[in-house]
Design an enzyme around this catalytic site. Structure first.
Site, PDB file in Angstrom:
ATOM      1  N   ASP A 149      -7.038  -1.546   9.474  1.00  0.00           N
ATOM      2  CA  ASP A 149      -6.263  -1.867  10.677  1.00  0.00           C
ATOM      3  C   ASP A 149      -7.241  -1.872  11.852  1.00  0.00           C
ATOM      4  O   ASP A 149      -7.365  -0.882  12.572  1.00  0.00           O
ATOM      5  CB  ASP A 149      -5.182  -0.772  10.820  1.00  0.00           C
ATOM      6  CG  ASP A 149      -4.274  -0.980  12.009  1.00  0.00           C
ATOM      7  OD1 ASP A 149      -4.247  -2.084  12.572  1.00  0.00           O
ATOM      8  OD2 ASP A 149      -3.582   0.004  12.370  1.00  0.00           O
TER       9      ASP A 149
HETATM   10  C1  SPV Z   1       0.987   1.174  13.005  1.00  0.00           C
HETATM   11  O1  SPV Z   1       1.871   1.519  12.204  1.00  0.00           O
HETATM   12  O2  SPV Z   1       0.262   0.202  12.830  1.00  0.00           O
HETATM   13  C2  SPV Z   1       0.765   1.928  14.241  1.00  0.00           C
HETATM   14  C3  SPV Z   1       0.992   3.357  14.224  1.00  0.00           C
HETATM   15  O3  SPV Z   1       0.304   1.358  15.190  1.00  0.00           O
HETATM   16  S1  SPV Z   1      -0.512   4.112  13.828  1.00  0.00           S
HETATM   17  O4  SPV Z   1      -0.916   3.690  12.500  1.00  0.00           O
HETATM   18  O5  SPV Z   1      -0.249   5.516  13.899  1.00  0.00           O
HETATM   19  O6  SPV Z   1      -1.501   3.719  14.810  1.00  0.00           O
HETATM   20 MG    MG Z   2      -0.600  -0.438  14.696  1.00  0.00          MG
END
Ligand code: SPV
Ligand code: MG
Length: 294
Positions: free
Chosen positions: A64
Site C-alpha cells: 500500500d
Molecule cells: C486502509 O485500509 O487502506 C487505510 C487504513 O487507509 S490503514 O491501513 O490503517 O492505513
Molecule cells: Mg489506505
C-alpha cells in the site's frame, strides 16, 4: 476535466450516508477490495463499505504505497458499489497527487456514484500508516488546499468528503493534529478521520475531547482494538472503520486450508472447512434455474 452532471436523487447512497453520520448511532464501515468482499460486508449487516487502499493494494499482491493507480482504485470502488446497496467510502490516499489530482479524483469518483471520498494529509507517494517507514506530512495549508479544491468541484452536495489527518501517525502530538483537522474543516471537509497507531485508544479520545466542531469524527481502531463502538460514539466519533479485518481473516483462512491440503492426499481433508459452492453461487447472485429447460 469531466463536465458537470445533474445532482443525484434524494435517497442516494451519499444522502443516506450523510444522514447516518448525523444520526443517533455509530456508522460502521468494513474494509473490502472487490465486489465479493463488499457483498460480504453488506450481508453481515454493516452500514458502509470502506474501499481500502491497503486491501486493494494487497489484492494486487502489492504494498500500500501509491503503486496502484487512481483508475485501478476507482475500478475497484465501482465494482463494490455496483453489487451493494450500502454506501462505498473510497480511501483515496493522498488524493493521488496534488490539489488538481484531488479535484480530479472527486470528479471521477462522484461521476461513478461513489458516496464518499477520504483524502489524507501525507506526502504523495504515501506508504501505509503501519509501515515502519517515514510518514511525512504535507504542510497544513497545502493539504487544506487539496480539500478546498476537491470540495469545490463537487456537483452533488451530498457527496461526503472526509479529511484524514496522519499527524499522530507521523509522531506529532494531539494539539497539532487538532490544529490540522480544524483547518481541514475550514477548507470544506464534511468529516475528519484521525488516524492512530497507538495500542491504546487514549490518543484518539484525547483528540475527540479537544474537538471544537460539529463535524463528525471518524476512527479506525486497528491497533487500539480494545475500544468499543459505544466508547467511540460517546467521545464524538460517528463513523468507525474496521479497515482490514476481512482481508486478514481471508489470508489466515486460505493459508490454513492450503497448508492442510498440501499435507493431505486429497481435497476431502478440507471440505468441511470451506464454503459450499452453493454459498458462493448465492453471493454471486447465480440464478438457481438459469439455463435449464422449463
Ligand atoms: C486502509 O485500509 O487502506 C487505510 C487504513 O487507509 S490503514 O491501513 O490503517 O492505513
Ligand atoms: Mg489506505
Amino acid at each position: 476535466m469531466p463536465e458537470s452532471q445533474p445532482p443525484r436523487a434524494p435517497g442516494s447512497k451519499a444522502a443516506r450516508l450523510r444522514a447516518q453520520l448525523n444520526g443517533s448511532s455509530v456508522v460502521r464501515a468494513v474494509g473490502a477490495h472487490d465486489g465479493l468482499t463488499a457483498k460480504l460486508v453488506q450481508r453481515a449487516g454493516f452500514e458502509a463499505v470502506w474501499a481500502s487502499s491497503f486491501e486493494i493494494s494487497a489484492s494486487h499482491g502489492l504494498p500500500d504505497a501509491s503503486l496502484v493507480t487512481m483508475t485501478q482504485y476507482l475500478d475497484a470502488a465501482i465494482a463494490m458499489d455496483a453489487v451493494t446497496d450500502i454506501p462505498v467510502i473510497a480511501d483515496c490516499d493522498t488524493g493521488f497527487g496534488g490539489p488538481m489530482n484531488a479535484a480530479y479524483a472527486m470528479q471521477r469518483y462522484e461521476r461513478a456514484g461513489i458516496a464518499a471520498l477520504c483524502i489524507e494529509d501525507k506526502l504523495f507517494p504515501k506508504i501505509n500508516s503501519f509501515a515502519d517507514a517515514a510518514q511525512d506530512l504535507l504542510p497544513t495549508e497545502d493539504f487544506a488546499l487539496k480539500i478546498k479544491n476537491a470540495a469545490e468541484v463537487r456537483t452533488d452536495p451530498d457527496t461526503v468528503l472526509i479529511a484524514r489527518t496522519e499527524a499522530l501517525i507521523a509522531g506529532l502530538e494531539v494539539p497539532e493534529a487538532l490544529e490540522r483537522a480544524h483547518a481541514y474543516v475550514a477548507a470544506g471537509a464534511d468529516a475528519v478521520l484521525v488516524h492512530s497507531k497507538s495500542r491504546r485508544p487514549e490518543e484518539v479520545l484525547e483528540f475527540a475531547d479537544g474537538w471544537q466542531s460539529d463535524v463528525p469524527l471518524v476512527a479506525v481502531p486497528t491497533t487500539y482494538h480494545t475500544v468499543t463502538e459505544s466508547e467511540l460514539y460517546g467521545a464524538g466519533f460517528r463513523l468507525v472503520i474496521y479497515a482490514n479485518q476481512g482481508l486478514r481473516a481471508a489470508v489466515k483462512g486460505v493459508q490454513e486450508v492450503l497448508h492442510e491440503l498440501d499435507l493431505a492426499t486429497g481435497a476431502a481433508a478440507v471440505e468441511e472447512r470451506i464454503a459450499p459452492m452453493a454459498e458462493v453461487f448465492a453471493l454471486q447472485g447465480m440464478p438457481s434455474s438459469f439455463g435449464t429447460k422449463p
